[in-house]
Design a protein around this motif. Structure first.
Motif, PDB file in Angstrom:
ATOM      1  N   LYS B 243       0.840  -1.213   0.000  1.00 53.15           N
ATOM      2  CA  LYS B 243       0.000   0.000   0.000  1.00 53.15           C
ATOM      3  C   LYS B 243       0.866   1.250   0.000  1.00 53.15           C
ATOM      4  O   LYS B 243       0.644   2.203  -0.746  1.00 53.15           O
ATOM      5  CB  LYS B 243      -0.864   0.005   1.273  1.00 53.15           C
ATOM      6  CG  LYS B 243      -2.353  -0.056   1.022  1.00 53.15           C
ATOM      7  CD  LYS B 243      -3.073   0.258   2.329  1.00 53.15           C
ATOM      8  CE  LYS B 243      -4.284  -0.650   2.500  1.00 53.15           C
ATOM      9  NZ  LYS B 243      -4.851  -0.544   3.856  1.00 53.15           N
ATOM     10  N   LEU B 244       1.877   1.237   0.881  1.00 54.72           N
ATOM     11  CA  LEU B 244       2.776   2.372   1.040  1.00 54.72           C
ATOM     12  C   LEU B 244       3.525   2.665  -0.259  1.00 54.72           C
ATOM     13  O   LEU B 244       3.623   3.808  -0.709  1.00 54.72           O
ATOM     14  CB  LEU B 244       3.779   2.040   2.163  1.00 54.72           C
ATOM     15  CG  LEU B 244       4.647   3.152   2.692  1.00 54.72           C
ATOM     16  CD1 LEU B 244       3.781   4.240   3.281  1.00 54.72           C
ATOM     17  CD2 LEU B 244       5.581   2.619   3.772  1.00 54.72           C
ATOM     18  N   VAL B 245       4.035   1.602  -0.866  1.00 51.36           N
ATOM     19  CA  VAL B 245       4.813   1.744  -2.096  1.00 51.36           C
ATOM     20  C   VAL B 245       3.935   2.313  -3.207  1.00 51.36           C
ATOM     21  O   VAL B 245       4.362   3.188  -3.971  1.00 51.36           O
ATOM     22  CB  VAL B 245       5.414   0.380  -2.507  1.00 51.36           C
ATOM     23  CG1 VAL B 245       6.033   0.454  -3.891  1.00 51.36           C
ATOM     24  CG2 VAL B 245       6.461  -0.057  -1.475  1.00 51.36           C
ATOM     25  N   LEU B 246       2.701   1.856  -3.270  1.00 51.61           N
ATOM     26  CA  LEU B 246       1.758   2.333  -4.272  1.00 51.61           C
ATOM     27  C   LEU B 246       1.506   3.828  -4.095  1.00 51.61           C
ATOM     28  O   LEU B 246       1.481   4.596  -5.048  1.00 51.61           O
ATOM     29  CB  LEU B 246       0.446   1.549  -4.129  1.00 51.61           C
ATOM     30  CG  LEU B 246      -0.451   1.509  -5.371  1.00 51.61           C
ATOM     31  CD1 LEU B 246       0.213   0.690  -6.474  1.00 51.61           C
ATOM     32  CD2 LEU B 246      -1.813   0.906  -5.013  1.00 51.61           C
ATOM     33  N   LEU B 247       1.332   4.235  -2.821  1.00 54.34           N
ATOM     34  CA  LEU B 247       1.069   5.643  -2.507  1.00 54.34           C
ATOM     35  C   LEU B 247       2.244   6.538  -2.878  1.00 54.34           C
ATOM     36  O   LEU B 247       2.061   7.672  -3.322  1.00 54.34           O
ATOM     37  CB  LEU B 247       0.822   5.796  -0.999  1.00 54.34           C
ATOM     38  CG  LEU B 247      -0.591   5.585  -0.500  1.00 54.34           C
ATOM     39  CD1 LEU B 247      -0.591   5.521   1.027  1.00 54.34           C
ATOM     40  CD2 LEU B 247      -1.494   6.724  -0.982  1.00 54.34           C
TER      41      LEU B 247
END
Lengths: 415, 415
Positions: B243-247
């Motif tokens: 999720k973090l990487v996507l954001l």
């Protein structure tokens, strides 16, 4: 006078922040002869550990400095613990509240929040003004001992000490002076140094001590003396220092905080000479060391970082046959690299490095850690080889220091 | 598990050296979930203070790490104090003496002095191998508690802990599993990151925590989860990481211990491209960063460190008029420097840096900290300017990281 420093903060205990406050404070106490720091504690901001550590330190030391645990974002328990420790009560300080509000009213955009809660202090506190933040320094006295509590943010802590803390301390305490002298050496390891200094150490007066402080490629030697008469002990330590310098000769490149890069910079400026580098395995690190000094543009012209064989030919004109016959890591190649810098960059002196930094790329004849250097000017070129270990970063760092020492020794005509 | 760290050395107490060992150790104990550092002590190398502090710490903590006070010189009394503390006697260790002699016999400086005295150790010591120096780490056990004594020189201390210390500690002490994931970002500050991640943090499961670990030009984000079922918590943290990487998109350059230099190395290898640099104000630091990676010779051809204006013309063919009209720190000059690298070094891509590192040399139009960059290949050249502060070393370091990020973004066609 004995000093303890207590730094408070969980960010220090998980290693997120390195404590630089203590070293800065210690340096200054030392330089101003306010006293000697005997212990430094880093503790968490819990009531229990603050109370315990402060209690013990106030027994052992004459001056206790507490940093951290103050200010609007902290739990602010330091103040309460100190109020308890000094058997004092907390009172609201309206004057300071209005003053800080005045100072910070134009800082609203910076998100500085000022609450009334922050302005409750132990009633007997003497304040040390902080124009860099909302939390003042606090001065407590008991049994002729002093405790100063400071914010942990370095620039706030420094502001308070520089603008009032040190002055008040010097006015309050008279001290037996301590004098240090640091001698910086290069080109000799800690073991060999200690061998060379056996007799010197055995004959050292009882009130002078000698410490060895090694780092990659260098060893600092620190002499320390304590006594009542500052003029007398300064004379005495200068005498010991002179003896030491005489014994160590060319291994000494400087004193106190002078770096090797600064030392060679000074010689280059004095001799009015320019320098250029040809770096292979050090990959720019040597040039980086030289240019880390402000004003290095006065003597550093530039460098050819020739990492590939092609660039050694292309940028420096090293003959292809030299590399083919001797390899890139060879005496012949580093000599041609020096010639290349002198011809191409047109500097007064030139230095070259080519080696196998590792961890791979070694052969039985040229193992990892084989490093060739050459240094020269129009008249003479000197070359030499060292054999290091397998750690790439350490090899690069060591080679950078070694090369700088070659520059120094060449300029001083020791080689 | 409670950990105390005791660092020994007068150089720390007079502020000549900043203690970075403690922060490094604390970070690692934390990351490996070995335990929490509760207190850090810095003390002098006197028998009394070592004995007192070790005695107290061994009562309060389960693991005590002592750094400093080991090595071939005279101020090394730690070993003897530890022998007394553990009611042990000192014995000569011939095996280690011969082994260290063997390791160091071909050492570069050839002035590492090894004396028999150094190889007397408390008889019950278990050794932790140190290939970076002559003093091994020492492991003591009593009442199911552990004390480890390490040399104070950072690279020796780190070598010992990384090669055996941490592993032995993890084997000795069992913990509820903790899983970490580190996400490495560049090109965005801590404040902007935390803004971007407000919602993410609000929706983060209670058992996952997020830490921001900033360094110059970069921010590491560390997710941590604790729980009983390692497989389950690993799944959960991987989900949060994704999720973090996507954001964060392009701000993420790597994971765990991957450096930015490694990340750009991988892209260059994948795209089969070579690179060359033209450095002015960074003085070799950018090339040093790139070549700090083993195998960088596969893509790094070399660099022209053109510190003087003359070298910009001489080594890179920057037209004199460009510099005269625009100054060395200008868009026109950095563009010509890139062209110079492409033409002269014949690399696939080229990057250039020219700025005012400081602390002096600024003007009202170009204050200290003004730094121009250009990056390009045969098809396109992109340039940009940043404005930093007045600290020379920080400016050089920041510019090095910024330039590496430009290389990454250019190769990925994000710019």
């Amino acid at each position: 006078m004995d000093i303890h420093i207590i730094t408070i903060g969980d960010e220090l205990l998980i290693g997120q922040v390195v404590d630089t406050n203590s070293a800065w404070l210690a340096q200054n106490f030392n330089a101003m002869a306010i006293g000697a720091v005997k212990k430094i504690f880093t503790i968490s901001d819990s009531e229990k550990s603050i109370m315990e550590t402060v209690t013990n330190s106030f027994k052992e030391a004459d001056l206790v400095i507490v940093t951290g645990g103050l200010g609007p974002t902290k739990d602010d328990i330091t103040k309460k613990v100190l109020a308890n420790f000094f058997k004092d009560k907390m009172i609201f300080n309206e004057e300071l509240y209005l003053k800080i509000n005045e100072i910070f009213k134009n800082w609203a955009h910076k998100n500085v929040k000022i609450t009334k809660e922050q302005f409750y202090f132990p009633s007997k506190t003497k304040f040390l003004i902080n124009k860099m933040g909302t939390a003042p320094g606090m001065w407590f006295e008991k049994d002729n001992k002093v405790l100063i509590s400071l914010p942990g943010v370095p620039f706030e802590m420094k502001y308070i000490m520089e603008n009032s803390g040190f002055e008040e301390l010097m006015a309050k305490f008279k001290n037996a002076p301590i004098v240090h002298r640091t001698i910086k050496t290069v080109g000799i390891g800690e073991g060999k140094l200690s061998e060379k200094l056996t007799e010197f150490e055995n004959n050292l007066p009882n009130d002078i001590s000698l410490a060895y402080l090694p780092s990659i490629g260098e060893v600092r030697l620190r002499l320390t003396i304590k006594g009542d008469d500052e003029i007398e002990i300064t004379k005495k330590i200068e005498l010991a220092k002179d003896k030491l310098v005489l014994l160590l000769g060319d291994f000494v490149y400087g004193f106190e905080n002078e770096s090797l890069s600064e030392a060679i910079g000074k010689i280059l400026i004095k001799q009015n000479k320019t320098i250029g580098c040809a770096e292979s395995c050090t990959g720019g690190y040597l040039s980086h060391l030289i240019t880390s000094i402000p004003g290095s543009s006065r003597y550093f012209e530039g460098a050819a970082i020739t990492y590939s064989n092609f660039q050694k030919e292309n940028m420096l004109g090293v003959p292809k046959a030299i590399i083919t016959q001797n390899g890139a890591v060879s005496e012949a190649t580093v000599i041609e690299m020096v010639k290349g810098v002198l011809n191409t960059l047109k500097t007064d002196i030139a230095i070259s490095v080519s080696g196998i930094a590792g961890p791979d790329g070694g052969t039985p004849e040229k193992p990892v850690g084989t490093i060739w250097f050459a240094i020269g000017d129009k008249e003479r070129i000197i070359s030499m080889k060292i054999q290091l270990q397998k750690d790439r970063i350490k090899n690069i760092q060591y080679a950078g220091i070694y090369a700088q020492n070659l520059i120094r020794q060449f300029l001083l005509k020791n080689i």
